[in-house]
Write an enzyme that holds these catalytic residues in place. Structure first.
Site, mmCIF file in Angstrom:
data_model
loop_
_atom_site.group_PDB
_atom_site.id
_atom_site.type_symbol
_atom_site.label_atom_id
_atom_site.label_comp_id
_atom_site.label_asym_id
_atom_site.label_seq_id
_atom_site.Cartn_x
_atom_site.Cartn_y
_atom_site.Cartn_z
ATOM 1 N N SER A 50 13.445 -98.652 -25.423
ATOM 2 C CA SER A 50 14.384 -98.704 -25.030
ATOM 3 C C SER A 50 14.944 -97.506 -25.641
ATOM 4 O O SER A 50 14.817 -98.118 -27.295
ATOM 5 C CB SER A 50 15.256 -99.550 -24.389
ATOM 6 O OG SER A 50 15.543 -100.154 -25.401
ATOM 7 N N ASP A 83 11.436 -94.794 -23.173
ATOM 8 C CA ASP A 83 12.476 -95.113 -21.717
ATOM 9 C C ASP A 83 13.883 -94.537 -22.023
ATOM 10 O O ASP A 83 14.758 -94.625 -23.112
ATOM 11 C CB ASP A 83 12.858 -97.286 -22.301
ATOM 12 C CG ASP A 83 13.294 -97.701 -20.698
ATOM 13 O OD1 ASP A 83 13.266 -96.957 -19.076
ATOM 14 O OD2 ASP A 83 13.998 -98.470 -20.878
ATOM 15 N N GLU A 142 14.860 -89.214 -13.237
ATOM 16 C CA GLU A 142 16.266 -90.666 -12.988
ATOM 17 C C GLU A 142 17.165 -89.629 -11.970
ATOM 18 O O GLU A 142 17.800 -88.565 -12.551
ATOM 19 C CB GLU A 142 17.133 -91.320 -14.019
ATOM 20 C CG GLU A 142 17.753 -92.346 -12.950
ATOM 21 C CD GLU A 142 18.106 -94.013 -13.904
ATOM 22 O OE1 GLU A 142 17.533 -94.345 -14.258
ATOM 23 O OE2 GLU A 142 18.844 -94.184 -13.638
ATOM 24 N N HIS A 198 20.695 -103.179 -15.460
ATOM 25 C CA HIS A 198 20.429 -103.355 -16.571
ATOM 26 C C HIS A 198 21.237 -104.786 -16.473
ATOM 27 O O HIS A 198 21.753 -105.359 -15.986
ATOM 28 C CB HIS A 198 20.122 -103.199 -17.612
ATOM 29 C CG HIS A 198 19.399 -101.549 -17.538
ATOM 30 N ND1 HIS A 198 19.779 -100.427 -17.966
ATOM 31 C CD2 HIS A 198 17.812 -101.560 -16.799
ATOM 32 C CE1 HIS A 198 18.665 -99.786 -17.794
ATOM 33 N NE2 HIS A 198 18.042 -100.021 -17.060
ATOM 34 N N HIS A 232 14.485 -99.618 -12.000
ATOM 35 C CA HIS A 232 14.658 -100.161 -13.270
ATOM 36 C C HIS A 232 15.126 -101.198 -12.607
ATOM 37 O O HIS A 232 15.477 -101.667 -11.364
ATOM 38 C CB HIS A 232 15.598 -98.894 -14.079
ATOM 39 C CG HIS A 232 14.922 -98.064 -14.334
ATOM 40 N ND1 HIS A 232 15.368 -97.872 -15.943
ATOM 41 C CD2 HIS A 232 13.727 -96.980 -14.066
ATOM 42 C CE1 HIS A 232 14.329 -96.456 -16.314
ATOM 43 N NE2 HIS A 232 13.627 -96.312 -15.474
ATOM 44 N N SER A 235 14.055 -107.053 -13.519
ATOM 45 C CA SER A 235 13.896 -108.570 -14.249
ATOM 46 C C SER A 235 14.519 -109.515 -12.643
ATOM 47 O O SER A 235 15.656 -108.915 -12.266
ATOM 48 C CB SER A 235 14.950 -108.987 -15.184
ATOM 49 O OG SER A 235 13.675 -108.572 -16.111
ATOM 50 N N ILE A 276 11.085 -104.404 -16.417
ATOM 51 C CA ILE A 276 11.661 -105.676 -17.339
ATOM 52 C C ILE A 276 11.434 -105.530 -18.422
ATOM 53 O O ILE A 276 10.207 -105.616 -19.179
ATOM 54 C CB ILE A 276 9.838 -106.299 -16.762
ATOM 55 C CG1 ILE A 276 10.330 -106.342 -15.026
ATOM 56 C CG2 ILE A 276 10.802 -107.575 -17.109
ATOM 57 C CD1 ILE A 276 9.129 -107.238 -14.690
ATOM 58 N N ASP A 277 12.746 -105.568 -18.650
ATOM 59 C CA ASP A 277 12.901 -106.036 -20.019
ATOM 60 C C ASP A 277 13.900 -107.734 -20.319
ATOM 61 O O ASP A 277 13.600 -108.830 -20.679
ATOM 62 C CB ASP A 277 14.100 -105.413 -20.815
ATOM 63 C CG ASP A 277 14.510 -105.220 -21.942
ATOM 64 O OD1 ASP A 277 13.954 -105.865 -22.343
ATOM 65 O OD2 ASP A 277 15.527 -104.974 -22.373
ATOM 66 N N THR A 278 14.754 -107.794 -19.069
ATOM 67 C CA THR A 278 15.610 -109.316 -19.771
ATOM 68 C C THR A 278 15.184 -110.454 -19.231
ATOM 69 O O THR A 278 15.209 -111.448 -19.525
ATOM 70 C CB THR A 278 16.853 -108.860 -18.380
ATOM 71 O OG1 THR A 278 17.764 -108.088 -18.661
ATOM 72 C CG2 THR A 278 17.468 -110.703 -18.353
#
Ligand code: 13P
Length: 352
Positions: A50, A83, A142, A198, A232, A235, A276-278
């Site tokens: 990101s 990203d 997007e 996010h 997006h 999570s 997925i990041d969080t």
């Protein structure tokens, strides 16, 4: 070396009816956790950096970490994805440095805060697609802005996202406009807005259809069945990790994420990439806090990071299995980017 275009992975996922988690990476332990999980369950991988990751680690470190993953796991096809690119320049620099996929987020202006116009989004995305496809690189666009349908708040996190209040129209991708956008830009994958945002604070209660618009995915997929849809802010915000963080002194308010079953429903209707990041951040933080609490005498950071790696690895494996990508890696024959570029050069295939 199995560095492949993201389009190849998403095409395979669509042909075989599964979804691929796209995990955000910032450091070595995250890359290793994802790769160990993928190796153990034979899943293809999307690793993405990101704007926040590029700021934290620097583009060169991110790239070399991903290249290390490619070298260590030559049997796993990996897409290296950028990203939320804020501009054509950001995307072109990523392509030049070896990324096999880029996201041109034209839903926001270059400041990554202000919602842009539809015409701007079409023009800048088309420009990036023309450049990227010439060298076989995938483009994700997007349409619609991420934000909470519950509060109307936009969702700035980790370097990108609108600020302030948004209307429901801005936070829900319009199916007809999605069809027009894909026709005008030629994107390979489309990130859609359906009420996710996010970060850890997505929903104040377990989401139902009024705040997480899974139905909207079905309507969009019906209009553009051949475009890979991207979720997006996906999570799941595991309650068990929130409990560990709180038990060991962390302060996280009550919050809920996107349930895995809702993502699986999305996968049945054209969602192929799930960002997925969080969840990785929460599991690593929980594991580190726990060890620090249990062993206050420990001072070797490797011990904390090793715990964090294990927690992230188990979480990634669960997602590979739940989304159906486990067991697919060895079925994919890596295609060079030149071959992808040749495919894009045939107009009929690209429009499909
Ligand atoms: P989460 O914050 O829900 O993990 O979403 C990450 C994301 O969408 C990155 O683009």
């Amino acid at each position: 070396m199995a560095l492949v275009s993201m389009r190849q992975l998403l095409d395979h996922a669509a042909d075989h009816g599964y979804g691929l988690p796209a995990f955000n990476v910032n450091n070595m332990e995250q890359v290793q956790a994802i790769m160990q999980a993928a190796d153990s369950c034979n899943s293809p991988v999307i690793l993405q950096g990101s704007a926040g990751a590029r700021k934290y680690a620097g583009e060169a470190f991110l790239r070399h970490l991903i290249e290390a993953a490619v070298e260590t796991y030559p049997h796993i096809p990996i897409a290296m994805h950028q990203d939320h690119g804020a501009s054509a320049g950001v995307c072109l620099r990523a392509i030049r440095s070896g990324f096999t996929s880029v996201m041109m987020d034209g839903s926001l202006k270059e400041d990554m805060k202000t919602p842009s116009t539809y015409e701007y989004n079409c023009a800048v995305t088309r420009y990036v697609v023309d450049m990227a496809h010439d060298v076989g690189v995938t483009v994700e666009g997007e349409l619609g802005c991420l934000g909470s349908l519950e509060s109307g708040e936009a969702g700035e996190e980790d370097g990108s996202g609108a600020e302030g209040k948004l209307t429901h129209d801005q936070m829900l991708t319009d199916p007809d406009q999605a069809a027009d956008f894909v026709a005008r830009t030629g994107v390979d994958a489309l990130a859609i807005a359906i009420g996710t945002s996010h970060g850890a604070y997505k929903f104040s209660r377990k989401p139902t259809g009024d705040i997480l618009a899974i139905e909207r995915i079905k309507q969009i997929h019906a209009k553009i069945p051949d475009t890979h849809l991207v979720m997006h802010g996906s999570s799941s915000v595991p309650q068990e990790w929130l409990a560990v963080i709180r038990e060991y002194g962390g302060k996280i308010k009550e919050t809920f994420g996107v349930p895995v079953e809702e993502i699986q429903e999305g996968i049945r209707h054209g969602v192929r990439k799930i960002n997925i990041d969080t969840d990785i951040r929460l599991s690593m933080t929980g594991a580190m806090r726990r060890l620090m609490g249990q062993k206050p005498e420990e001072f070797d950071p490797r011990k904390f990071l090793a715990e964090a790696l294990k927690a992230a690895r188990d979480l990634c494996k669960e997602r590979f299995e739940a989304f159906g990508s486990a067991g697919q890696a060895d079925k994919i024959k890596p295609m060079p980017l030149e071959a992808m570029a040749a495919r894009y050069a045939q107009p009929v295939r690209v429009a499909a």
